[in-house]
Write an enzyme that holds these catalytic residues in place. Sequence first.
Site, PDB file in Angstrom:
ATOM      1  N   HIS A  82      26.132  33.679  44.602  1.00 16.16           N
ATOM      2  CA  HIS A  82      25.044  34.772  45.151  1.00 16.16           C
ATOM      3  C   HIS A  82      24.314  35.261  43.933  1.00 16.16           C
ATOM      4  O   HIS A  82      24.960  34.736  42.758  1.00 16.16           O
ATOM      5  CB  HIS A  82      25.841  35.686  46.011  1.00 16.16           C
ATOM      6  CG  HIS A  82      26.990  36.400  45.357  1.00 16.16           C
ATOM      7  ND1 HIS A  82      26.983  37.222  44.230  1.00 16.16           N
ATOM      8  CD2 HIS A  82      28.375  36.479  45.867  1.00 16.16           C
ATOM      9  CE1 HIS A  82      28.125  37.838  43.965  1.00 16.16           C
ATOM     10  NE2 HIS A  82      28.650  37.412  44.804  1.00 16.16           N
ATOM     11  N   HIS A  85      26.553  36.534  40.728  1.00 17.62           N
ATOM     12  CA  HIS A  85      26.942  35.435  39.930  1.00 17.62           C
ATOM     13  C   HIS A  85      25.602  35.124  39.059  1.00 17.62           C
ATOM     14  O   HIS A  85      25.680  34.823  37.573  1.00 17.62           O
ATOM     15  CB  HIS A  85      27.384  34.155  40.503  1.00 17.62           C
ATOM     16  CG  HIS A  85      28.691  34.533  41.337  1.00 17.62           C
ATOM     17  ND1 HIS A  85      28.592  34.455  42.925  1.00 17.62           N
ATOM     18  CD2 HIS A  85      29.884  34.969  41.201  1.00 17.62           C
ATOM     19  CE1 HIS A  85      29.821  34.372  43.358  1.00 17.62           C
ATOM     20  NE2 HIS A  85      30.562  34.967  42.264  1.00 17.62           N
ATOM     21  N   GLN A 109      45.923  33.487  42.005  1.00 15.97           N
ATOM     22  CA  GLN A 109      45.751  35.032  41.967  1.00 15.97           C
ATOM     23  C   GLN A 109      45.754  35.243  43.485  1.00 15.97           C
ATOM     24  O   GLN A 109      45.461  36.567  43.715  1.00 15.97           O
ATOM     25  CB  GLN A 109      44.476  35.355  41.306  1.00 15.97           C
ATOM     26  CG  GLN A 109      43.251  34.757  41.986  1.00 15.97           C
ATOM     27  CD  GLN A 109      41.882  34.881  41.197  1.00 15.97           C
ATOM     28  OE1 GLN A 109      41.886  34.315  40.122  1.00 15.97           O
ATOM     29  NE2 GLN A 109      41.191  35.802  41.608  1.00 15.97           N
ATOM     30  N   GLU A 196      30.899  44.050  36.890  1.00 17.99           N
ATOM     31  CA  GLU A 196      31.509  45.316  37.282  1.00 17.99           C
ATOM     32  C   GLU A 196      32.039  45.727  38.656  1.00 17.99           C
ATOM     33  O   GLU A 196      32.768  46.527  38.848  1.00 17.99           O
ATOM     34  CB  GLU A 196      30.537  46.491  36.758  1.00 17.99           C
ATOM     35  CG  GLU A 196      30.503  46.492  35.155  1.00 17.99           C
ATOM     36  CD  GLU A 196      29.767  47.841  34.673  1.00 17.99           C
ATOM     37  OE1 GLU A 196      29.375  48.568  35.698  1.00 17.99           O
ATOM     38  OE2 GLU A 196      29.407  47.860  33.615  1.00 17.99           O
ATOM     39  N   GLN A 201      39.434  44.470  37.315  1.00 15.24           N
ATOM     40  CA  GLN A 201      39.737  43.131  36.672  1.00 15.24           C
ATOM     41  C   GLN A 201      39.093  42.936  35.221  1.00 15.24           C
ATOM     42  O   GLN A 201      39.583  42.499  34.286  1.00 15.24           O
ATOM     43  CB  GLN A 201      39.061  42.165  37.334  1.00 15.24           C
ATOM     44  CG  GLN A 201      38.973  40.745  36.933  1.00 15.24           C
ATOM     45  CD  GLN A 201      38.204  39.684  38.008  1.00 15.24           C
ATOM     46  OE1 GLN A 201      39.194  39.076  38.610  1.00 15.24           O
ATOM     47  NE2 GLN A 201      37.098  39.267  37.810  1.00 15.24           N
ATOM     48  N   VAL A 224      25.570  43.930  41.359  1.00 15.42           N
ATOM     49  CA  VAL A 224      24.430  43.541  41.737  1.00 15.42           C
ATOM     50  C   VAL A 224      24.557  43.977  43.475  1.00 15.42           C
ATOM     51  O   VAL A 224      25.461  43.648  44.049  1.00 15.42           O
ATOM     52  CB  VAL A 224      24.060  42.281  41.879  1.00 15.42           C
ATOM     53  CG1 VAL A 224      22.666  41.769  42.365  1.00 15.42           C
ATOM     54  CG2 VAL A 224      23.773  41.746  40.163  1.00 15.42           C
ATOM     55  N   SER A 234      31.237  36.947  47.553  1.00 12.38           N
ATOM     56  CA  SER A 234      31.349  35.985  48.400  1.00 12.38           C
ATOM     57  C   SER A 234      32.127  36.569  49.952  1.00 12.38           C
ATOM     58  O   SER A 234      31.679  35.674  50.829  1.00 12.38           O
ATOM     59  CB  SER A 234      32.088  35.030  47.618  1.00 12.38           C
ATOM     60  OG  SER A 234      31.611  34.658  46.427  1.00 12.38           O
TER      61      SER A 234
HETATM   62  N1  ATP Z   1      27.749  41.688  43.023  1.00 12.22           N
HETATM   63  C1  ATP Z   1      28.043  41.511  41.829  1.00 12.22           C
HETATM   64  N2  ATP Z   1      27.667  41.935  40.666  1.00 12.22           N
HETATM   65  C2  ATP Z   1      28.018  41.821  39.527  1.00 12.22           C
HETATM   66  N3  ATP Z   1      29.063  40.722  39.340  1.00 12.22           N
HETATM   67  C3  ATP Z   1      29.614  40.296  40.433  1.00 12.22           C
HETATM   68  C4  ATP Z   1      29.349  40.761  41.842  1.00 12.22           C
HETATM   69  N4  ATP Z   1      29.927  39.850  42.460  1.00 12.22           N
HETATM   70  C5  ATP Z   1      30.685  39.148  41.836  1.00 12.22           C
HETATM   71  N5  ATP Z   1      30.522  39.274  40.545  1.00 12.22           N
HETATM   72  C6  ATP Z   1      31.352  38.643  39.256  1.00 12.22           C
HETATM   73  O1  ATP Z   1      31.099  37.299  39.484  1.00 12.22           O
HETATM   74  C7  ATP Z   1      32.548  36.808  38.773  1.00 12.22           C
HETATM   75  C8  ATP Z   1      33.179  35.775  39.664  1.00 12.22           C
HETATM   76  O2  ATP Z   1      33.584  36.424  41.093  1.00 12.22           O
HETATM   77  P1  ATP Z   1      33.684  35.969  42.407  1.00 12.22           P
HETATM   78  O3  ATP Z   1      33.608  34.617  42.338  1.00 12.22           O
HETATM   79  O4  ATP Z   1      35.078  36.296  42.747  1.00 12.22           O
HETATM   80  O5  ATP Z   1      32.730  36.429  43.351  1.00 12.22           O
HETATM   81  P2  ATP Z   1      32.872  37.674  44.220  1.00 12.22           P
HETATM   82  O6  ATP Z   1      31.607  37.766  45.063  1.00 12.22           O
HETATM   83  O7  ATP Z   1      33.377  38.979  43.455  1.00 12.22           O
HETATM   84  O8  ATP Z   1      34.014  37.062  45.246  1.00 12.22           O
HETATM   85  P3  ATP Z   1      35.047  37.780  46.418  1.00 12.22           P
HETATM   86  O9  ATP Z   1      34.272  38.186  47.403  1.00 12.22           O
HETATM   87  O10 ATP Z   1      36.051  36.999  46.352  1.00 12.22           O
HETATM   88  O11 ATP Z   1      35.402  39.287  45.493  1.00 12.22           O
HETATM   89  C9  ATP Z   1      33.284  38.022  38.743  1.00 12.22           C
HETATM   90  O12 ATP Z   1      33.197  38.415  37.137  1.00 12.22           O
HETATM   91  C10 ATP Z   1      32.739  39.197  39.424  1.00 12.22           C
HETATM   92  O13 ATP Z   1      33.061  40.504  39.032  1.00 12.22           O
HETATM   93  C1  PAF Z   2      37.651  35.951  37.018  1.00 13.31           C
HETATM   94  C2  PAF Z   2      38.157  35.074  38.088  1.00 13.31           C
HETATM   95  C3  PAF Z   2      36.800  33.828  38.230  1.00 13.31           C
HETATM   96  C4  PAF Z   2      39.341  34.295  37.856  1.00 13.31           C
HETATM   97  O1  PAF Z   2      39.755  33.436  38.696  1.00 13.31           O
HETATM   98  C5  PAF Z   2      38.085  35.740  39.397  1.00 13.31           C
HETATM   99  O2  PAF Z   2      38.986  36.675  39.687  1.00 13.31           O
HETATM  100  C6  PAF Z   2      36.756  36.166  39.851  1.00 13.31           C
HETATM  101  O3  PAF Z   2      35.997  35.298  40.589  1.00 13.31           O
HETATM  102  O4  PAF Z   2      36.469  37.282  39.737  1.00 13.31           O
HETATM  103  N1  BAL Z   3      36.399  38.673  42.472  1.00  9.14           N
HETATM  104  C1  BAL Z   3      37.725  38.964  42.704  1.00  9.14           C
HETATM  105  C2  BAL Z   3      38.738  37.772  42.985  1.00  9.14           C
HETATM  106  C3  BAL Z   3      39.692  37.747  44.126  1.00  9.14           C
HETATM  107  O1  BAL Z   3      39.630  38.749  44.932  1.00  9.14           O
HETATM  108  O2  BAL Z   3      40.678  37.151  43.879  1.00  9.14           O
END
Ligand code: ATP
Ligand code: PAF
Ligand code: BAL
Length: 336
Positions: A82, A85, A109, A196, A201, A224, A234
């Site tokens: 999204h 990312h 994890q 953040e 994490q 974001v 996600s």
């Molecule tokens: N809204 C956001 N703003 C900034 N960084 C983000 C945001 N969502 C995810 N990230 C960052 O993107 C990287 C990959 O995260 P990840 O693929 O787990 O996505 P996620 O949207 O956080 O998924 P989940 O729903 O599993 O928490 C991580 O460093 C996470 O902190």
């Molecule tokens: C840093 C990471 C990619 C490790 O699997 C995960 O924890 C996430 O998406 O935040």
């Molecule tokens: N962005 C966090 C990854 C997890 O919840 O496993």
Amino acid sequence: MTSGKTENHHLAATDGGTVASSDTAAGGYAAATAPTAAHATDSNAGAAGQPPRVVHSRADYLAALAELPGSVGLVMTMGALHEGHLELVRQAHTHADHVVVTIFVNPTQFAPGEDFDAYPRTLEADVAALTTVGADLVWAPAPEDVYPEEPLITLDPGPVGRHLEGASRPTHFAGVALVVTKVLNLTRPQVALFGEKDAQQLAVIRAFVRDLDMPVQIVGVPIVRDTDGVALSSRNQYLSAEERVSARSLNRALRVADEAAAAGAPPALVIASARQVLDAEPGVEIDYVELVDDHSFQPVSAGHPSGRVQARLLIAARVGTTRLIDNAVMTVEVRG
Ligand SMILES: Nc1ncnc2c1ncn2[C@@H]1O[C@H](COP(=O)(O)OP(=O)(O)OP(=O)(O)O)[C@@H](O)[C@H]1O
Ligand SMILES: CC(C)(CO)[C@@H](O)C(=O)[O-]
Ligand code: BAL
């Protein structure tokens, strides 16, 4: 680290902070180029509009990395990309010559009973989304590429990782630390960027990199949010329309707490003000609401030295069956 003032801009839904209109980058890029294994060898490789090279095996990844001259910025993700990312990728371009993105739903994890199987896997749409911002290389490994052998080592995330997410998901940060360490060692980037949104994490990763003298710069990227203030995640895909409305209460709680902090409320009242918002929202069940010192990541509680503290309020809550997290930095007045 962003200041409280800057961060607060990201709290508001429509205040000009970084906002996006959809939880999946995929939807808006459906017509973009499909994934390709063909290597873009021209000088535009990695530029917006050019599809990234996609590799799967560990050997292909190492070979592709060896072909990238200059510095590398690494963005690790679990896919279902999204705008959050994509912002990491955009910022990576400002830090390094090449941007490498990993897409891997890391099994170590996830605890039994968590959503490892249900987690969205959308590689084709992810590659299309990355094409719009440009990335040189995507590594989308299978578990056996990352873990060719059963790992014998368990990493202890230490005091930063033991509470909050670490208490609710006791094996989570050991798995994150393992995969991040492995991918950093395989990739050897100059810079790695993390969001953040997953503030704890990020703090755990910073602690590992510092304590193990890992030769990489860690960059944190502000949260974001969607236009309604909900942090992009996600897992927002799991929410029904009604739950999505309830999910707005997390950001609302952070804003109310920030206002309380700005008005001089002590830490306990700042936390209580956020809890009140969440408690009033139907379908939302609090896991934790905690205020931590943003430097030590330990709770700002009785006994904390008095003065103005740069703190971070962290929320985890279940909205229906979906567990969401959110946070914001704020300056809190601690009186001895
Ligand atoms: N809204 C956001 N703003 C900034 N960084 C983000 C945001 N969502 C995810 N990230 C960052 O993107 C990287 C990959 O995260 P990840 O693929 O787990 O996505 P996620 O949207 O956080 O998924 P989940 O729903 O599993 O928490 C991580 O460093 C996470 O902190
Ligand atoms: C840093 C990471 C990619 C490790 O699997 C995960 O924890 C996430 O998406 O935040
Ligand atoms: N962005 C966090 C990854 C997890 O919840 O496993």
